[in-house]
Design a protein around this motif. Structure first.
Motif, PDB file in Angstrom:
ATOM      1  N   TYR A   3     -63.176 -58.861  16.296  1.00 52.76           N
ATOM      2  CA  TYR A   3     -64.590 -57.827  15.533  1.00 52.76           C
ATOM      3  C   TYR A   3     -63.945 -56.040  16.390  1.00 52.76           C
ATOM      4  O   TYR A   3     -63.214 -56.530  17.672  1.00 52.76           O
ATOM      5  CB  TYR A   3     -65.763 -58.159  16.386  1.00 52.76           C
ATOM      6  N   LYS A  22     -70.118 -47.893   5.772  1.00 54.60           N
ATOM      7  CA  LYS A  22     -70.619 -49.485   5.115  1.00 54.60           C
ATOM      8  C   LYS A  22     -69.887 -48.882   3.830  1.00 54.60           C
ATOM      9  O   LYS A  22     -68.718 -50.102   3.279  1.00 54.60           O
ATOM     10  CB  LYS A  22     -71.089 -49.049   5.216  1.00 54.60           C
ATOM     11  N   THR A  26     -66.809 -51.667   1.692  1.00 58.37           N
ATOM     12  CA  THR A  26     -67.470 -52.527   1.794  1.00 58.37           C
ATOM     13  C   THR A  26     -66.285 -53.572   1.118  1.00 58.37           C
ATOM     14  O   THR A  26     -66.477 -55.099   0.899  1.00 58.37           O
ATOM     15  CB  THR A  26     -68.269 -51.956   0.669  1.00 58.37           C
ATOM     16  N   ALA A  29     -64.260 -55.212   4.109  1.00 58.24           N
ATOM     17  CA  ALA A  29     -65.097 -55.970   5.633  1.00 58.24           C
ATOM     18  C   ALA A  29     -66.795 -56.281   5.314  1.00 58.24           C
ATOM     19  O   ALA A  29     -66.998 -55.486   4.544  1.00 58.24           O
ATOM     20  CB  ALA A  29     -64.376 -54.914   7.108  1.00 58.24           C
ATOM     21  N   GLU A  30     -67.146 -56.475   6.555  1.00 58.03           N
ATOM     22  CA  GLU A  30     -68.013 -56.729   6.321  1.00 58.03           C
ATOM     23  C   GLU A  30     -68.569 -56.372   7.810  1.00 58.03           C
ATOM     24  O   GLU A  30     -68.124 -55.724   8.771  1.00 58.03           O
ATOM     25  CB  GLU A  30     -68.259 -58.190   6.992  1.00 58.03           C
ATOM     26  N   THR A  31     -69.727 -55.052   7.450  1.00 56.10           N
ATOM     27  CA  THR A  31     -70.129 -53.700   8.239  1.00 56.10           C
ATOM     28  C   THR A  31     -71.481 -53.500   8.809  1.00 56.10           C
ATOM     29  O   THR A  31     -72.437 -53.880   8.133  1.00 56.10           O
ATOM     30  CB  THR A  31     -69.828 -52.522   7.583  1.00 56.10           C
ATOM     31  N   ASN A  32     -71.955 -53.717  10.044  1.00 56.47           N
ATOM     32  CA  ASN A  32     -73.344 -54.112  10.391  1.00 56.47           C
ATOM     33  C   ASN A  32     -73.584 -52.739  11.564  1.00 56.47           C
ATOM     34  O   ASN A  32     -72.503 -52.394  12.245  1.00 56.47           O
ATOM     35  CB  ASN A  32     -73.134 -54.985  11.093  1.00 56.47           C
ATOM     36  N   ASP A  91     -70.744 -65.292  14.833  1.00 54.59           N
ATOM     37  CA  ASP A  91     -70.679 -64.388  13.815  1.00 54.59           C
ATOM     38  C   ASP A  91     -72.252 -63.978  13.548  1.00 54.59           C
ATOM     39  O   ASP A  91     -72.399 -62.838  13.759  1.00 54.59           O
ATOM     40  CB  ASP A  91     -70.117 -65.335  12.910  1.00 54.59           C
ATOM     41  N   GLN A  92     -73.020 -64.823  13.683  1.00 56.81           N
ATOM     42  CA  GLN A  92     -74.472 -64.245  13.239  1.00 56.81           C
ATOM     43  C   GLN A  92     -74.562 -63.343  14.782  1.00 56.81           C
ATOM     44  O   GLN A  92     -75.806 -62.496  14.930  1.00 56.81           O
ATOM     45  CB  GLN A  92     -75.259 -65.463  13.927  1.00 56.81           C
ATOM     46  N   ARG A  95     -72.913 -59.920  14.574  1.00 57.75           N
ATOM     47  CA  ARG A  95     -73.493 -59.021  13.369  1.00 57.75           C
ATOM     48  C   ARG A  95     -75.264 -58.958  13.424  1.00 57.75           C
ATOM     49  O   ARG A  95     -75.619 -57.410  12.909  1.00 57.75           O
ATOM     50  CB  ARG A  95     -72.957 -60.116  11.586  1.00 57.75           C
ATOM     51  N   GLN A 316     -62.205 -58.882   6.464  1.00 61.59           N
ATOM     52  CA  GLN A 316     -61.187 -59.828   5.664  1.00 61.59           C
ATOM     53  C   GLN A 316     -60.772 -60.595   6.510  1.00 61.59           C
ATOM     54  O   GLN A 316     -59.458 -59.143   6.377  1.00 61.59           O
ATOM     55  CB  GLN A 316     -61.651 -59.877   4.490  1.00 61.59           C
TER      56      GLN A 316
END
Length: 378
Positions: A3, A22, A26, A29-32, A91-92, A95, A316
């Motif tokens: 991360y 984001k 997009t 990657a996953e962006t939070n 992961d949860q 994020r 990713q």
């Protein structure tokens, strides 16, 4: 599992800044949002010192997290499936990270919050070390007993092998000695055992057992010459075993093995249970420390009052460089210290801190910290 936590100037609108990042990432990657509360800042001099402490603690936290995770992986039947943080997957948790205001109040100073995190991690580390040390001692004791059950005749426990009829018992003068003789030395044993010392009963040697390496022989002699016989036998590479016949010894031996085995099993279960609980606590502390680092570095980098957007990015596989290039293209203009119009008269300290960061090969024109956790490590 990597991360990347970054912060960039928000220019008064954190939400738009996040949505812009984001949108740029997009495909890769996953962006939070990585929400960080407003802390009591104190002086910039103190922040520079705190930044150095946070870097040291970050390394120490990582080591402790990995040590406890290794315990779960090594001893836990489900391995990585048991690595949870607040009943969520790693992961949860990352994020959906939220600052734990119940444990780490935002009205406390940054230094106090940092000290609290460090104390908690050190306390858990000490508990886990003690538990692991206790378990390891018992495991070693169990392995020693098991080796006595399974080794060759020069080391294994002889209870149950040497029978009552093999021994001279209840004699005032005579005793029976048990000797492990290498197979290659049988002829030498038969030729020499009677003359190794005086007071040996002639033709008293009897082979009572044999394995792939040794034969086990008994010999009868006077008690007073046992020490001399043992010494002379050792010179000939004959191994005199420390053995006294006891009718109850075999039963006691098995009871001891069962008890130590049961204790080892219980301690292993307790160790894994405690490691699972403490892993979650440690990992959460580590992420909170990352949040503190992002906040402190953002203030030092961008100035006061704090106006930045912090983001958690999970690239990713094989797209880490693309994410890095995209962020550099978007925010390379920052160059160094941003927002000098917020000067507080302490800009020199900020610049000095920033120049130290530039000497680091991981320097970026925006604040960035990585959290790397190897979920596959065994």
């Amino acid at each position: 599992m990597k991360y990347t936590f970054i912060s960039v100037p928000a220019l008064g609108n954190k939400q738009n800044t996040f949505l812009n990042i984001k949108a740029k990432l997009t495909e890769y990657a996953e962006t939070n949002v990585f929400p960080i509360p407003d802390f009591k800042i104190g002086t910039l001099d103190a922040l520079v010192l705190l930044s150095d402490d946070l870097a040291k603690y970050d390394t120490a936290f990582e080591q402790t997290v990995n040590k406890v995770a290794d315990i779960v992986r090594h001893f836990g039947s489900q391995g990585n499936q048991m690595l949870l943080v607040n009943e969520k997957s790693i992961d949860q948790y990352v994020r959906g990270f939220q600052w734990n205001t119940m444990k780490y109040r935002t009205d406390k100073s940054l230094q106090e919050t940092t000290a609290t995190l460090n104390q908690e991690v050190n306390a858990i580390d000490a508990i886990m070390k003690a538990k692991l040390n206790t378990y390891t001692q018992n495991k070693n004791a169990l392995q020693t007993l098991q080796r006595k059950q399974t080794g060759n005749l020069s080391v294994k426990n002889l209870n149950g092998i040497v029978k009552k009829q093999h021994c001279v018992l209840n004699s005032e003068y005579l005793t029976t000695v048990v000797v492990a003789v290498p197979k290659a030395l049988y002829k030498q044993w038969n030729a020499k055992y009677e003359t190794l010392t005086s007071m040996i009963v002639p033709r008293s040697s009897v082979k009572v057992a044999e394995d792939d390496e040794f034969g086990l022989f008994t010999v009868t002699l006077f008690q007073r010459v046992v020490d001399d016989f043992t010494h002379k036998a050792r010179e000939e590479r004959f191994i005199v075993r420390d053995f006294t016949y006891d009718e109850d010894a075999l039963k006691l031996q098995q009871e001891e093995l069962d008890q130590v085995s049961s204790t080892e099993s219980e301690q292993q279960g307790e160790l894994v249970r405690l490691a699972c609980i403490n892993f979650g606590e440690l990992f959460a502390s580590w992420v909170h420390l990352k949040a503190l680092r992002v906040f402190v570095e953002s203030v030092l980098r961008y100035g006061l009052p704090p106006d930045f957007a912090s983001v958690a990015i999970a690239a990713q596989p094989k797209f880490e460089k693309k994410v890095d290039d995209t962020l550099l293209a978007q925010y390379g203009r920052l160059g160094g210290v941003h927002g000098q119009h917020h000067s507080t008269g302490n800009q020199e300290e900020i610049l000095d801190h920033d120049l130290q960061s530039v000497n680091d090969g991981s320097y970026r024109p925006y604040v960035q910290f990585d959290l790397l956790f190897d979920v596959e490590k065994a």
